[in-house]
Write a protein that holds these residues in place. Structure first.
Motif, mmCIF file in Angstrom:
data_model
loop_
_atom_site.group_PDB
_atom_site.id
_atom_site.type_symbol
_atom_site.label_atom_id
_atom_site.label_comp_id
_atom_site.label_asym_id
_atom_site.label_seq_id
_atom_site.Cartn_x
_atom_site.Cartn_y
_atom_site.Cartn_z
ATOM 1 N N SER A 244 0.803 -1.228 0.000
ATOM 2 C CA SER A 244 0.000 0.000 0.000
ATOM 3 C C SER A 244 0.833 1.273 0.000
ATOM 4 C CB SER A 244 -0.923 -0.009 1.229
ATOM 5 O OG SER A 244 -0.142 -0.032 2.408
ATOM 6 N N PHE A 245 2.130 1.150 -0.261
ATOM 7 C CA PHE A 245 2.983 2.349 -0.323
ATOM 8 C C PHE A 245 2.346 3.408 -1.216
ATOM 9 C CE2 PHE A 245 7.097 -0.006 0.730
ATOM 10 C CZ PHE A 245 7.232 0.649 1.939
ATOM 11 N N GLY A 246 2.365 4.648 -0.763
ATOM 12 C CA GLY A 246 1.944 5.751 -1.609
ATOM 13 C C GLY A 246 0.451 6.040 -1.592
ATOM 14 N N LEU A 247 -0.331 5.191 -0.922
ATOM 15 C CA LEU A 247 -1.785 5.403 -0.900
ATOM 16 C C LEU A 247 -2.185 6.246 0.317
ATOM 17 C CD1 LEU A 247 -2.774 1.796 -1.958
ATOM 18 C CD2 LEU A 247 -3.180 3.895 -3.286
ATOM 19 N N PRO A 248 -3.402 6.835 0.320
ATOM 20 C CA PRO A 248 -3.834 7.623 1.473
ATOM 21 C C PRO A 248 -3.815 6.779 2.750
ATOM 22 C CG PRO A 248 -5.420 7.805 -0.322
ATOM 23 C CD PRO A 248 -4.419 6.774 -0.726
ATOM 24 N N ALA A 249 -3.334 7.376 3.840
ATOM 25 C CA ALA A 249 -3.127 6.637 5.086
ATOM 26 C C ALA A 249 -4.365 5.862 5.517
ATOM 27 C CB ALA A 249 -2.688 7.599 6.186
ATOM 28 N N ALA A 250 -5.529 6.462 5.430
ATOM 29 C CA ALA A 250 -6.753 5.808 5.902
ATOM 30 C C ALA A 250 -7.031 4.524 5.121
ATOM 31 C CB ALA A 250 -7.933 6.757 5.778
ATOM 32 N N GLY A 251 -6.676 4.507 3.859
ATOM 33 C CA GLY A 251 -6.934 3.328 3.033
ATOM 34 C C GLY A 251 -5.864 2.268 3.150
ATOM 35 N N ARG A 252 -4.660 2.661 3.574
ATOM 36 C CA ARG A 252 -3.548 1.709 3.596
ATOM 37 C C ARG A 252 -3.841 0.504 4.474
ATOM 38 N NH1 ARG A 252 2.542 3.712 3.926
ATOM 39 N NH2 ARG A 252 2.685 1.457 3.591
ATOM 40 N N GLU A 253 -4.379 0.799 5.673
ATOM 41 C CA GLU A 253 -4.583 -0.322 6.596
ATOM 42 C C GLU A 253 -5.673 -1.270 6.099
ATOM 43 O OE1 GLU A 253 -2.493 -1.209 8.769
ATOM 44 O OE2 GLU A 253 -1.303 0.629 8.496
ATOM 45 N N VAL A 254 -6.642 -0.721 5.380
ATOM 46 C CA VAL A 254 -7.694 -1.565 4.811
ATOM 47 C C VAL A 254 -7.087 -2.449 3.716
ATOM 48 C CG1 VAL A 254 -9.820 -1.566 3.452
ATOM 49 C CG2 VAL A 254 -9.552 0.029 5.380
ATOM 50 N N LEU A 255 -6.319 -1.830 2.842
ATOM 51 C CA LEU A 255 -5.688 -2.600 1.763
ATOM 52 C C LEU A 255 -4.759 -3.674 2.344
ATOM 53 C CD1 LEU A 255 -5.739 -2.342 -1.434
ATOM 54 C CD2 LEU A 255 -3.385 -1.559 -1.173
ATOM 55 N N ASN A 256 -3.976 -3.281 3.341
ATOM 56 C CA ASN A 256 -3.066 -4.243 3.977
ATOM 57 C C ASN A 256 -3.847 -5.430 4.542
ATOM 58 O OD1 ASN A 256 -1.064 -2.399 3.424
ATOM 59 N ND2 ASN A 256 -0.789 -1.715 5.547
ATOM 60 N N ALA A 257 -4.953 -5.125 5.224
ATOM 61 C CA ALA A 257 -5.727 -6.190 5.882
ATOM 62 C C ALA A 257 -6.344 -7.128 4.847
ATOM 63 C CB ALA A 257 -6.807 -5.585 6.771
ATOM 64 N N VAL A 258 -6.836 -6.562 3.750
ATOM 65 C CA VAL A 258 -7.449 -7.405 2.714
ATOM 66 C C VAL A 258 -6.375 -8.269 2.043
ATOM 67 C CG1 VAL A 258 -8.694 -7.377 0.500
ATOM 68 C CG2 VAL A 258 -9.372 -5.821 2.356
ATOM 69 N N PHE A 259 -5.217 -7.678 1.808
ATOM 70 C CA PHE A 259 -4.118 -8.440 1.207
ATOM 71 C C PHE A 259 -3.653 -9.544 2.165
ATOM 72 C CE2 PHE A 259 0.468 -8.647 -0.243
ATOM 73 C CZ PHE A 259 0.184 -9.323 -1.420
ATOM 74 N N LEU A 260 -3.575 -9.192 3.425
ATOM 75 C CA LEU A 260 -3.175 -10.187 4.426
ATOM 76 C C LEU A 260 -4.157 -11.360 4.425
ATOM 77 C CD1 LEU A 260 -1.403 -11.145 6.764
ATOM 78 C CD2 LEU A 260 -2.735 -9.696 8.306
ATOM 79 N N TYR A 261 -5.430 -11.036 4.304
ATOM 80 C CA TYR A 261 -6.461 -12.081 4.292
ATOM 81 C C TYR A 261 -6.219 -13.059 3.134
ATOM 82 C CZ TYR A 261 -11.029 -14.259 3.722
ATOM 83 O OH TYR A 261 -12.037 -15.174 3.576
ATOM 84 N N HIS A 262 -6.010 -12.525 1.957
ATOM 85 C CA HIS A 262 -5.842 -13.404 0.790
ATOM 86 C C HIS A 262 -4.528 -14.187 0.835
ATOM 87 C CE1 HIS A 262 -9.451 -12.370 -1.432
ATOM 88 N NE2 HIS A 262 -9.307 -11.147 -0.944
ATOM 89 N N THR A 263 -3.491 -13.554 1.318
ATOM 90 C CA THR A 263 -2.212 -14.277 1.397
ATOM 91 C C THR A 263 -2.279 -15.350 2.485
ATOM 92 O OG1 THR A 263 -1.365 -12.473 2.774
ATOM 93 C CG2 THR A 263 -0.758 -12.444 0.448
ATOM 94 N N THR A 264 -3.049 -15.083 3.526
ATOM 95 C CA THR A 264 -3.198 -16.081 4.585
ATOM 96 C C THR A 264 -3.967 -17.294 4.067
ATOM 97 O OG1 THR A 264 -3.115 -14.381 6.288
ATOM 98 C CG2 THR A 264 -4.071 -16.492 6.926
ATOM 99 N N LEU A 265 -5.003 -17.045 3.281
ATOM 100 C CA LEU A 265 -5.733 -18.172 2.680
ATOM 101 C C LEU A 265 -4.796 -19.014 1.822
ATOM 102 C CD1 LEU A 265 -9.196 -16.779 1.511
ATOM 103 C CD2 LEU A 265 -8.656 -18.193 3.513
ATOM 104 N N ALA A 266 -3.831 -18.345 1.192
ATOM 105 C CA ALA A 266 -2.902 -19.065 0.315
ATOM 106 C C ALA A 266 -1.823 -19.806 1.096
ATOM 107 C CB ALA A 266 -2.257 -18.091 -0.666
ATOM 108 N N GLY A 267 -1.742 -19.550 2.421
ATOM 109 C CA GLY A 267 -0.785 -20.308 3.233
ATOM 110 C C GLY A 267 0.288 -19.494 3.937
ATOM 111 N N LEU A 268 0.172 -18.172 3.930
ATOM 112 C CA LEU A 268 1.205 -17.328 4.547
ATOM 113 C C LEU A 268 1.432 -17.686 6.025
ATOM 114 C CD1 LEU A 268 3.075 -14.848 4.064
ATOM 115 C CD2 LEU A 268 1.250 -13.430 5.023
ATOM 116 N N ASP A 269 2.712 -17.767 6.418
ATOM 117 C CA ASP A 269 3.044 -18.142 7.792
ATOM 118 C C ASP A 269 3.416 -16.950 8.676
ATOM 119 O OD1 ASP A 269 3.045 -21.164 7.598
ATOM 120 O OD2 ASP A 269 4.430 -20.644 5.973
#
Ligand code: THG
Length: 659
Positions: free
Chosen positions: A541-566
Motif C-alpha cells: 500500500s505504499f503511496g496510498l492515502p493513510a486511511a486506506g492503507r490499513e484496509v488494503l493491507n488487511a485485505v491483502f493479508l487475508y488473501h495471502t493467509t488463505l494461500a498459506g502465509l506463515d
C-alpha cells in the motif's frame, strides 16, 4: 570393543553420578588441603592438591552403579577461577580432573558394563543476559580452554550444565567447537538447564524456549538438573521429551533445600519419582545433583535397571524464540511480526534513534508486542548513520524489554551476527537471496549454524526480483536446494519471502503482482511444505492515502493467509480486522489488488480522501467534553494534547480525572 557413549545411550538409561560438593564437605578438608587459606572452597583445586579424595568419590559412585561420572570441574573455567587468582591454572586443572575420572571409570569398566566420563562445564558465575561482567568472546575463550583440557584428559562427552542463560550456553557451544577444531577431534555434547521454581531459567526462558534456542548445537542429550527436586521437573520433562530430537537427561537435587541448605529427599523417594519418569518413557540419562549421595545413585540404578530408554517420537518443529518461544504451525498462521522498529519504515523510530533515545525507541517494540506482535523486526540501516553501532545500542535495550523473538533486518552480515550475540533465543535473519550469486548465502549461513537462527530468503536471483509466480517458485526451489543440500540448513529454518510490490504507485511492471504473490505463496508451500513463508505486507500500500492503507493491507493479508502465509510483517498497532471491514471498502481494496488499473486506483484513492475529510468534520463537530470522552473510550490520541490544554484552562485537574 567398548561401545561409544552415543551407542551405549541407545541401549539403556544411563545413570549419572550424584553430587560432588556434598561428598567433598564430608571429607572434612582443611585450608591446607586446598593449597592454603586463599584457595579454601575452590573445589576444583582439589584435583591437583587432593587427587586421592576426588578419585575415591568417583569410585564410590561407580561402585554405587553410575554409568557416567562427572569430572570435578564445574567451576574450572578461567572466569570462575579468577575469583581465587587461579585463572591461568584452568587447563592444568581440567586435564588433571579428567584423568582422575578417566582412571576411575576405566578401573570399573568391563565389556558387559562400560563406564564413561562426562566433562562438567558449569554456567560460570556470570550471565551475559543478566549480570554481565563478562563478554561473549571472553566466555567463548574460557569454555574453549576448559573443553581442551577436558578432552586432553580423556573425557568421553562434554556436559554444559546448570545452564541459567542460553546466551552463556551459546558461547559455551562455540568455545567447544573451537576446541574440537583445534584438537582435530569431536566429542558428543550434553546440555542441561536449570529451571527455577517459577518455571523458567534465571534469564527467563521456559524449557521449550531453552530447547529451541540451543538445538543448533546438535546436543546428544538435553535435560534438566539442580534447582528443585524431581516433582517440580515433571511438567518440564514431559514437554521436553515431546520436543527433543535428541536424548533427554534429568538429574535433580535431593528435593528443595531447607533454610539451612539441607536436602531431604531420601534415596528411595528420589528413585521412585525418577522411575515414574522413566515409565513414561521420558529418560535417557538419570542421576542426581545437589544433596544426592552414593546411596541415592544406588537406589536410582536399582529402580531404573529394567526401564527402557526413551525413543524419539517427535517430529522436528519450526520454531523461533526470544525469552519466549513461538511455533510456526498451521493452526496459528500468520504469525505477526511488528514492523515499526525500522528506521526506514518509521520516521518516529528513526528520529528516536538519531536522538539517542533508545529507551523510548524500544518502547515502540513493546507497544507492537502489546498490540499483538509475536516477533519484532528490527532495522537500523539509516544511510546517514552507523548501523552497527546503532544496532548494538538498541539491542541492549530491546532484549531486556521484549520477550518476543527478534528478526534482524539488515543486509550486513556483521550486523546480523551482532543481533545473534545479543539474543538468548533463536532469532530470525532478514534476509538473504541469490542477487549476488552465492555470496550472501556463504556469508550468512555459517552464522545460522554457529548461533542458531531461522532465515528469511527473498525470491531474488542474479537476474533480479521474481515477479511472476513461476519465477518465485523457481528461485525458492533453487535457494532451497542450495541451502539444504549444500549448506546444511534445516528446511524448518527457511522462511521464503515471495516479495510484495506496491499496487498504488502506477508502476507498470507491478501490475498483477499482488495476485502473483498470493499464488507464489501457494506454489512454494506446495512444493516445499517444510519451509515457511513471510511477506512485508505494508509494502503493498505504499503511496496510498493513510486511511486506506490499513484496509488494503488487511485485505491483502487475508488473501495471502488463505494461500498459506506463515509470517506477516505488519504494523500491529494499526492492523484492521478483515471481518470488520465494510463490504464496500473490501471490494475497493480487492479491485485495486487484483485488477490494478487507473480506474480501480482512482476509485480507491478518492474514497479514502473523501473519508478522511468527513472524519475531520466529525471530530471537530464534537464538544470538548465529547472529544475527551472519546480519547478514553477509543484510546486514540489524535488532538489529545491540544484538547487537554483547553480542558486544563476550563477545569480543575480533579474534575478532568473524575469525569
Ligand atoms: N520483506 C521482508 N522484510 C521487510 C520487508 C519485506 N522489511 C521491511 C519492510 N519490507 C516491512 N516493513 C515495513 C515497515 C514500514 C512500512 C512498510 C513496511 C511503512 N512505513 C510508512 C511509509 O513508509 O509510508 C512510514 C510511516 C511512518 O513514518 O510512520 O509503510 O517486504 N522480509
Amino acid at each position: 570393543m567398548k561401545p561409544t557413549f552415543t551407542e551405549q545411550l541407545a541401549r539403556k538409561i544411563l545413570i549419572l553420578d550424584g553430587a560432588m560438593g556434598t561428598m567433598l564437605q564430608q571429607a572434612k578438608l582443611s585450608a591446607e588441603d586446598f593449597g592454603g587459606e586463599a584457595f579454601e572452597g575452590c573445589n576444583e583445586l582439589l584435583n591437583l592438591t587432593r587427587p586421592d579424595v576426588v578419585r575415591s568419590i568417583h569410585e564410590t559412585y561407580l561402585e554405587a552403579g553410575a554409568d557416567i561420572v562427572e569430572t570435578n570441574t564445574f567451576g574450572a573455567t578461567s572466569v570462575v577461577l579468577a575469583e581465587y587468582d587461579a585463572a591461568d591454572r584452568d587447563i592444568e586443572i581440567n586435564i588433571a580432573a579428567a584423568r582422575l575420572a578417566r582412571e576411575a571409570a576405566d578401573r570399573y569398566s568391563t565389556a558387559e558394563w562400560p563406564r564413561y566420563v562426562a566433562g562438567s562445564m558449569g554456567p560460570t558465575t556470570k550471565t551475559l543476559s543478566l549480570t554481565g561482567g563478562v563478554t561473549f568472546d571472553e566466555l567463548v575463550e574460557a569454555y574453549c580452554r576448559q573443553a581442551k583440557g577436558l578432552i586432553q584428559g580423556g573425557v568421553d562427552v562434554l556436559l554444559l550444565e546448570t545452564a541459567q542463560d542460553t546466551l552463556n550456553v551459546k558461547a559455551g557451544g562455540i568455545g567447544i567447537r573451537r576446541a574440537f577444531a583445534e584438537l582435530g577431534r569431536e566429542l558428543p555434547v550434553m546440555l542441561s538447564g536449570t529451571i527455577e521454581p517459577m518455571g523458567t531459567t534465571l534469564a527467563g526462558q521456559n524449557i521449550e524456549a531453552f530447547y529451541v534456542s540451543l538445538e543448533h548445537l546438535k546436543p546428544v542429550t538435553v535435560g534438566l538438573n539442580c534447582a528443585t527436586g524431581p516433582e517440580f521437573m515433571r511438567d518440564h520433562l514431559r514437554t521436553l521429551s515431546a520436543l527433543a530430537q535428541c536424548g533427554v537427561s534429568c538429574y535433580p537435587n535431593a528435593g528443595l533445600p531447607d533454610e539451612n541448605g539441607h536436602y531431604h529427599e531420601t534415596p528411595h523417594g528420589l528413585a521412585a519419582k525418577m522411575r515414574a519418569f522413566a515409565e513414561q518413557g521420558w529418560l535417557n540419562v538419570a542421576g542426581g545433583c545437589c544433596g544426592t549421595t552414593p546411596a541415592h545413585i544406588r537406589a536410582l540404578a536399582e529402580a531404573l535397571k529394567d526401564c527402557k530408554p526413551r525413543t524419539i517420537q517427535a517430529k522436528p518443529v519450526s520454531a523461533v524464540s526470544g525469552i519466549e518461544v513461538v511455533y510456526a504451525e498451521e493452526d496459528n498462521r500468520p504469525l505477526l511480526v511488528g514492523e515499526r522498529t525500522n528506521v526506514i519504515g518509521s520516521r518516529k523510530f528513526r528520529d528516536l534513534i538519531a536522538a539517542g533515545q533508545y529507551e523510548e525507541a524500544s518502547d515502540i517494540a513493546r507497544a507492537q508486542v502489546k498490540r499483538g506482535a509475536q516477533i519484532i523486526d528490527i532495522c537500523l540501516a539509516d544511510p546517514d548513520r552507523d548501523e552497527y553501532a546503532d544496532m548494538e545500542k538498541f539491542l541492549q535495550f530491546v532484549s531486556k524489554k521484549v520477550k518476543a523473538p527478534l528478526m534482524i533486518d539488515s543486509t550486513d552480515a556483521r550486523v546480523m551476527e551482532l543481533g545473534l550475540r545479543y539474543s538468548q533465543g533463536k532469532a530470525i535473519l532478514n534476509s538473504i537471496n541469490l542477487e549476488d550469486g552465492l555470496d550472501r548465502f556463504s556469508q550468512v549461513v555459517p552464522l545460522i549454524h554457529r548461533y542458531g537462527a531461522a532465515v528469511v530468503v527473498g525470491t531474488i536471483a542474479e537476474e533480479g526480483m521474481a515477479v511472476t509466480r513461476e519465477k518465485k517458485l523457481e528461485v525458492a526451489k533453487r535457494s532451497y536446494d542450495l541451502l539444504v543440500n549444500r549448506f546444511g540448513v534445516k528446511p524448518q529454518d527457511i522462511i521464503f519471502d515471495p516479495l510484495v510490490f506496491p499496487v498504488g504507485t502506477g508502476d507498470e511492471q507491478y501490475i498483477g503482482s499482488a495476485r502473483e504473490t498470493v499464488e507464489g505463496i501457494r506454489l512454494i508451500k506446495q512444493a516445499l511444505p517444510d519451509c515457511k513463508t513471510i511477506l512485508g505486507v505494508s509494502n503493498v500500500s505504499f503511496g496510498l492515502p493513510a486511511a486506506g492503507r490499513e484496509v488494503l493491507n488487511a485485505v491483502f493479508l487475508y488473501h495471502t493467509t488463505l494461500a498459506g502465509l506463515d509470517y506477516a510483517i505488519v504494523n500491529t498497532e494499526k492492523l484492521e480486522r478483515y471481518a470488520s471491514i465494510p463490504e464496500e471498502e473490501r471490494k475497493l481494496a480487492e479491485a485495486l489488488l487484483f485488477e490494478t488499473n487507473d480506474e480501480t486506483l482512482a476509485a480507491f484513492t478518492e474514497f479514502y480522501r473523501q473519508k478522511k475529510k468527513e472524519a475531520k468534520v466529525e471530530t471537530s463537530s464534537l464538544s470538548l467534553e465529547e472529544r475527551l470522552a472519546r480519547y478514553v473510550v477509543e484510546g486514540s490520541k489524535d488532538g489529545l494534547v491540544e484538547d487537554l490544554r483547553q480542558a486544563r484552562e476550563k477545569y480543575a485537574p480533579l474534575e478532568i480525572i473524575n469525569g
